[in-house]
Design an enzyme around this catalytic site. Sequence first.
Site, PDB file in Angstrom:
ATOM      1  N   GLY A  98      -7.716 -32.016 -47.032  1.00 60.96           N
ATOM      2  CA  GLY A  98      -8.151 -33.079 -47.804  1.00 60.96           C
ATOM      3  C   GLY A  98      -9.686 -32.973 -47.926  1.00 60.96           C
ATOM      4  O   GLY A  98     -10.509 -32.199 -47.499  1.00 60.96           O
ATOM      5  N   ILE A 117     -11.625 -34.806 -45.880  1.00 59.49           N
ATOM      6  CA  ILE A 117     -12.428 -34.367 -44.540  1.00 59.49           C
ATOM      7  C   ILE A 117     -12.417 -32.969 -44.009  1.00 59.49           C
ATOM      8  O   ILE A 117     -13.194 -32.493 -43.817  1.00 59.49           O
ATOM      9  CB  ILE A 117     -11.593 -35.443 -43.300  1.00 59.49           C
ATOM     10  CG1 ILE A 117     -11.994 -36.609 -43.455  1.00 59.49           C
ATOM     11  CG2 ILE A 117     -12.157 -34.911 -41.938  1.00 59.49           C
ATOM     12  CD1 ILE A 117     -11.175 -37.795 -42.705  1.00 59.49           C
ATOM     13  N   ARG A 163      -4.838 -38.296 -36.744  1.00 61.06           N
ATOM     14  CA  ARG A 163      -4.078 -39.324 -36.175  1.00 61.06           C
ATOM     15  C   ARG A 163      -3.532 -38.734 -34.941  1.00 61.06           C
ATOM     16  O   ARG A 163      -2.888 -37.579 -34.920  1.00 61.06           O
ATOM     17  CB  ARG A 163      -3.199 -40.045 -36.946  1.00 61.06           C
ATOM     18  CG  ARG A 163      -3.570 -41.021 -37.900  1.00 61.06           C
ATOM     19  CD  ARG A 163      -4.239 -42.168 -37.454  1.00 61.06           C
ATOM     20  NE  ARG A 163      -4.582 -43.046 -38.654  1.00 61.06           N
ATOM     21  CZ  ARG A 163      -5.806 -43.017 -39.022  1.00 61.06           C
ATOM     22  NH1 ARG A 163      -6.638 -42.052 -38.652  1.00 61.06           N
ATOM     23  NH2 ARG A 163      -6.101 -43.859 -39.945  1.00 61.06           N
ATOM     24  N   GLU A 169      -3.740 -45.863 -28.521  1.00 61.43           N
ATOM     25  CA  GLU A 169      -4.955 -46.310 -28.617  1.00 61.43           C
ATOM     26  C   GLU A 169      -5.179 -47.862 -28.354  1.00 61.43           C
ATOM     27  O   GLU A 169      -4.395 -48.511 -28.967  1.00 61.43           O
ATOM     28  CB  GLU A 169      -5.769 -45.908 -29.892  1.00 61.43           C
ATOM     29  CG  GLU A 169      -5.934 -44.330 -30.172  1.00 61.43           C
ATOM     30  CD  GLU A 169      -6.577 -43.957 -31.350  1.00 61.43           C
ATOM     31  OE1 GLU A 169      -6.923 -44.952 -32.007  1.00 61.43           O
ATOM     32  OE2 GLU A 169      -6.593 -43.086 -31.885  1.00 61.43           O
ATOM     33  N   HIS A 176     -12.079 -42.889 -31.107  1.00 60.84           N
ATOM     34  CA  HIS A 176     -11.622 -43.223 -32.373  1.00 60.84           C
ATOM     35  C   HIS A 176     -12.815 -43.887 -33.124  1.00 60.84           C
ATOM     36  O   HIS A 176     -12.617 -44.857 -33.866  1.00 60.84           O
ATOM     37  CB  HIS A 176     -10.430 -44.184 -32.777  1.00 60.84           C
ATOM     38  CG  HIS A 176      -9.690 -43.695 -34.074  1.00 60.84           C
ATOM     39  ND1 HIS A 176      -8.453 -44.075 -34.263  1.00 60.84           N
ATOM     40  CD2 HIS A 176     -10.299 -43.488 -35.209  1.00 60.84           C
ATOM     41  CE1 HIS A 176      -8.114 -43.820 -35.644  1.00 60.84           C
ATOM     42  NE2 HIS A 176      -9.268 -43.557 -36.024  1.00 60.84           N
TER      43      HIS A 176
END
Length: 356
Positions: free
Chosen positions: A183, A185, A268, A297, A316
């Site tokens: 995508g 990114i 993720r 996280e 993150h």
Amino acid sequence: MDGSNKKYYNRETSIPYSCDGDIIKEAKILSLSKINDKNNEPLDKGQLPEGAKLLAVGLTLDDFDVPALKSEKPNVVFVSHCCPESGKTLVQLLDAFPTIEWVHSRSAGVDYLQSKGLTAARHITVTNAKGCYSSTLAEYTVMACAYFAKDLPKLMRQKNNKDWNKYEVLEMRGATLGVVGYGDIGQAASRLAKAFGMKVIALRRNPTLSEGCSICDKVYGVNQLNTLMSESDYVLVAAPLTDETRGLISEEAIAHAKKDAVLINVGRGPIINEDAMIKALKSRKLKGAGLDVTTLEPLPKSSPLWDLDNVLLSPHNMDMTATFLRESTEFFVNENLKRFVHGEELLNPVDKAAGY
């Protein structure tokens, strides 16, 4: 844009929206956000496009005066990731206000909003902040590649020990970057990788969307993941978290990885089988891992990832510039909100069933 007919935003290449036409419909907005969130000032305190009005801000349904707001007929919801139980609260808003027709996420990932209620609401359009965060995550990706290619852990150890010993390093030029999730990114990272002379192979659900892509040397479908793993020196995970991608980088996939491959995750955490990855890192099957995201996280202090010397770990935050959230709100106000009131097609539509 990708190869489809849908339109997507990119802060480096997109032309700012401009329209002098008539207002087709009003935008009456509910903001599912913290009150006085400074990053939402363009929405809360800024000048909204003609025809747009912010009705209320809150974190839970109780924060909204439902009886009074019903007469206003709100039709837009802006959602910040900071809202606890966002998915549950959003469905409550949709039930309370059947006039809502558009939901916008301030973040690129929408896994925090996913619910059966949202997916079932066919009349609801969902958009996200895709394209607002790509450049800094692309920079992190190249940095992570260089971190292991030049063996920065060894370099820092030698500096701390005042040890002047030369050692061989690797070139990034000629190495292969495999991109899982091609995508915005993934494409941004691929462009930077190409500038370093790297070969790029991509994996995406619909490879035909990248036909004729000048960046990719190869494009594979999801059923060719093991092939991508076996051909890549560096594997970038940039996919969204969905039912299909959860655990996608499985023990089997890692077993197919090149010896001394590096795994980089900016998508993720749960996309990677973390136990299998840790096992491969300990055995040095994988040279290393650059992880901006983890399965849990904050990362528990008991996690072996803290102690592995071949793991580059960040909390993150590799897209966390001083202005990134404000820029995301500005995209909503200055781009999509203008399009909405003028009856134009919105940027960054999300497939609610697919989850991105």
